[in-house]
Scaffold this motif. Sequence first.
Motif, PDB file in Angstrom:
ATOM      1  N   VAL A 147      -0.859  -9.477  -3.484  1.00  0.00           N
ATOM      2  CA  VAL A 147      -0.569  -9.915  -3.992  1.00  0.00           C
ATOM      3  C   VAL A 147       1.084 -10.794  -4.171  1.00  0.00           C
ATOM      4  O   VAL A 147       1.267 -11.356  -2.909  1.00  0.00           O
ATOM      5  CB  VAL A 147       0.620  -8.808  -5.465  1.00  0.00           C
ATOM      6  CG1 VAL A 147      -1.059  -7.618  -5.494  1.00  0.00           C
ATOM      7  CG2 VAL A 147       1.562  -8.230  -4.553  1.00  0.00           C
ATOM      8  N   ARG A 182       0.542  -1.170   0.214  1.00  0.00           N
ATOM      9  CA  ARG A 182      -0.023   0.132   0.050  1.00  0.00           C
ATOM     10  C   ARG A 182       1.202   1.354   0.080  1.00  0.00           C
ATOM     11  O   ARG A 182       1.877   1.079   0.161  1.00  0.00           O
ATOM     12  CB  ARG A 182      -0.848   0.202   1.111  1.00  0.00           C
ATOM     13  CG  ARG A 182      -0.300   0.933   2.756  1.00  0.00           C
ATOM     14  CD  ARG A 182      -1.444  -0.011   2.878  1.00  0.00           C
ATOM     15  NE  ARG A 182      -2.440  -0.947   3.814  1.00  0.00           N
ATOM     16  CZ  ARG A 182      -1.390  -1.779   4.667  1.00  0.00           C
ATOM     17  NH1 ARG A 182      -1.010  -1.686   5.356  1.00  0.00           N
ATOM     18  NH2 ARG A 182      -3.015  -2.770   5.127  1.00  0.00           N
ATOM     19  N   ARG A 229      -3.378  -3.539  -1.555  1.00  0.00           N
ATOM     20  CA  ARG A 229      -3.508  -4.905  -2.618  1.00  0.00           C
ATOM     21  C   ARG A 229      -2.525  -6.158  -2.136  1.00  0.00           C
ATOM     22  O   ARG A 229      -1.874  -5.871  -1.356  1.00  0.00           O
ATOM     23  CB  ARG A 229      -2.847  -4.863  -4.016  1.00  0.00           C
ATOM     24  CG  ARG A 229      -2.693  -3.113  -4.673  1.00  0.00           C
ATOM     25  CD  ARG A 229      -2.226  -3.493  -6.542  1.00  0.00           C
ATOM     26  NE  ARG A 229      -2.523  -1.747  -6.898  1.00  0.00           N
ATOM     27  CZ  ARG A 229      -2.025  -1.927  -7.842  1.00  0.00           C
ATOM     28  NH1 ARG A 229      -1.053  -2.646  -8.566  1.00  0.00           N
ATOM     29  NH2 ARG A 229      -1.556  -0.625  -8.320  1.00  0.00           N
ATOM     30  N   THR A 246      -4.608   2.622  -3.468  1.00  0.00           N
ATOM     31  CA  THR A 246      -3.560   1.419  -3.413  1.00  0.00           C
ATOM     32  C   THR A 246      -3.105   0.273  -2.848  1.00  0.00           C
ATOM     33  O   THR A 246      -2.410  -0.854  -3.298  1.00  0.00           O
ATOM     34  CB  THR A 246      -2.127   2.754  -2.750  1.00  0.00           C
ATOM     35  OG1 THR A 246      -2.508   2.316  -1.850  1.00  0.00           O
ATOM     36  CG2 THR A 246      -2.097   3.644  -3.400  1.00  0.00           C
ATOM     37  N   ALA A 298       3.661  -4.420  -8.691  1.00  0.00           N
ATOM     38  CA  ALA A 298       2.514  -3.642  -7.254  1.00  0.00           C
ATOM     39  C   ALA A 298       3.417  -2.034  -7.577  1.00  0.00           C
ATOM     40  O   ALA A 298       2.538  -0.830  -7.202  1.00  0.00           O
ATOM     41  CB  ALA A 298       2.249  -4.864  -6.713  1.00  0.00           C
TER      42      ALA A 298
END
Length: 154
Positions: free
Chosen positions: A117, A101, A115, A113, A125
């Motif tokens: 992943v 983030r 995520r 922002t 990212a």
Amino acid sequence: MRLAVRGIPTPDADQLRRGGPDANGQAALRRRAEGQGNPCRHCLDLIAEGDDKLVLSYRPFAGPQPYAETGPVFLHAAGCERYDADALPAWFGFMAQALVRGYDAHDWIVYETGRVVAGRELEAACRSILENEAVAYVHIRSKFNCFQCRVERG
């Protein structure tokens, strides 16, 4: 875009190794590393099984504020060199999942922002999040929300 990937600052690691207070005002606990999942947040290398590590609470922000998350981290008990490079450590690619983030210049989360992943997607990212002009830097955290490192524009 070039990245700047950094472990926690050396002065922070040094004061914790000398017995200084962690984010909860306590001295770090000394333990032996067990298994493979013991990343040092200063050098960003994995602490070898059987080596001494410090377990402590860390807040990767200058001071308390609503978005200044605090959580458990590990450090090599012995000194190590701070990670400061233009790429993530190779082992990050093996993380099952991680949180990324962005934060603004006031250390507040830039909400859009955030995520979750796979490790192999972390670098992409970070680059994508840092394209947002409102973002000053990115934090990578484990799937358990443990701080891993800070990533900035290089």
